[in-house]
Design an enzyme around this catalytic site. Structure first.
Site, short mmCIF file in Angstrom:
data_model
loop_
_atom_site.label_atom_id
_atom_site.label_comp_id
_atom_site.label_asym_id
_atom_site.label_seq_id
_atom_site.Cartn_x
_atom_site.Cartn_y
_atom_site.Cartn_z
N HIS A 66 0.84 -1.19 0.00
CA HIS A 66 0.00 0.00 0.00
C HIS A 66 0.88 1.25 0.00
O HIS A 66 1.99 1.25 0.55
CB HIS A 66 -0.89 0.03 1.24
CG HIS A 66 -1.94 -1.02 1.26
ND1 HIS A 66 -2.94 -1.03 2.21
CD2 HIS A 66 -2.16 -2.11 0.47
CE1 HIS A 66 -3.74 -2.06 1.99
NE2 HIS A 66 -3.27 -2.74 0.94
N GLU A 68 0.74 4.06 1.64
CA GLU A 68 1.10 4.61 2.95
C GLU A 68 2.23 3.82 3.60
O GLU A 68 3.15 4.40 4.18
CB GLU A 68 -0.11 4.62 3.89
CG GLU A 68 -1.26 5.49 3.40
CD GLU A 68 -2.24 4.74 2.51
OE1 GLU A 68 -3.34 5.27 2.30
OE2 GLU A 68 -1.93 3.64 2.00
N CYS A 96 -5.37 2.23 6.20
CA CYS A 96 -5.96 0.99 6.72
C CYS A 96 -5.22 0.60 8.00
O CYS A 96 -4.22 1.22 8.38
CB CYS A 96 -5.87 -0.11 5.67
SG CYS A 96 -4.19 -0.74 5.41
N CYS A 99 -1.47 -0.09 7.38
CA CYS A 99 -0.70 1.12 7.12
C CYS A 99 -0.59 1.99 8.37
O CYS A 99 0.46 2.58 8.63
CB CYS A 99 -1.31 1.90 5.96
SG CYS A 99 -1.12 1.02 4.40
#
Length: 171
Positions: A66, A68, A96, A99
């Site tokens: 991801h 992030e 999320c 992250c």
């Protein structure tokens, strides 16, 4: 105004500039055929330490890539703990749980996000490539021993643009 926008959040001009930069990066991720997520980490001096677009390519790719998490890890390689504690991670969508954990473990002191996870879910629906966890980043950060400030959702209508139409069949 969408339900997720928080009229009580005053977004500083410098924060708006950095957050909007993640919206541009998210559109670039989408243009590349990736999920439209992006993040950047900016030091207290306003200079970017790292930025990333989503590199997770379900169902075959690494689902932990991801934006992030990638930006937080790159920032941790580029700066020391004191600088990271004063840094801000900007992202077009609420981090999320994975992250948020990465942001916490990297010691980044502040997060500013555009689209709330609950609003992202209305755009993604039950798309198999984005099985959303209903766990706000504030809840993850609150479980830690050091504070992580969170500002968001902010500019949610603008943040949603990269996602509109992406998650529909054949998009």
């Amino acid at each position: 105004m969408t339900p997720s926008q928080n009229p009580g959040v005053a977004l500083a001009a410098a924060d708006a500039v950095q957050l909007r930069a993640t919206f541009v990066l998210a559109l670039e991720a989408r243009r590349q055929g990736r999920h439209p997520f992006a993040a950047r980490v900016v030091g207290a001096d306003g200079n970017p330490l790292a930025e990333a677009i989503n590199a997770s390519m379900p169902p075959a790719g690494d689902p932990t890539c991801h934006a992030e998490r990638l930006a937080a890890a790159a920032a941790a390689r580029a700066a020391g703990p004191a600088e990271l504690a004063q840094a801000t991670l900007y992202t077009n969508a609420e981090p999320c749980a994975m992250c948020a954990g990465a942001i916490y473990w990297c010691g980044i002191g502040r997060v500013v996000y555009g689209l709330a996870e609950t609003d992202l879910l209305t755009l993604t629906g039950n798309h198999p490539e984005n099985p959303t966890l209903s766990l706000p980043c504030r809840t993850v950060f609150a479980a830690g021993q050091r504070a992580t400030a969170v500002v968001g959702p902010c500019l949610a209508d603008e943040a949603a643009l990269a996602h509109r139409g992406f998650w529909e069949a054949g998009a």
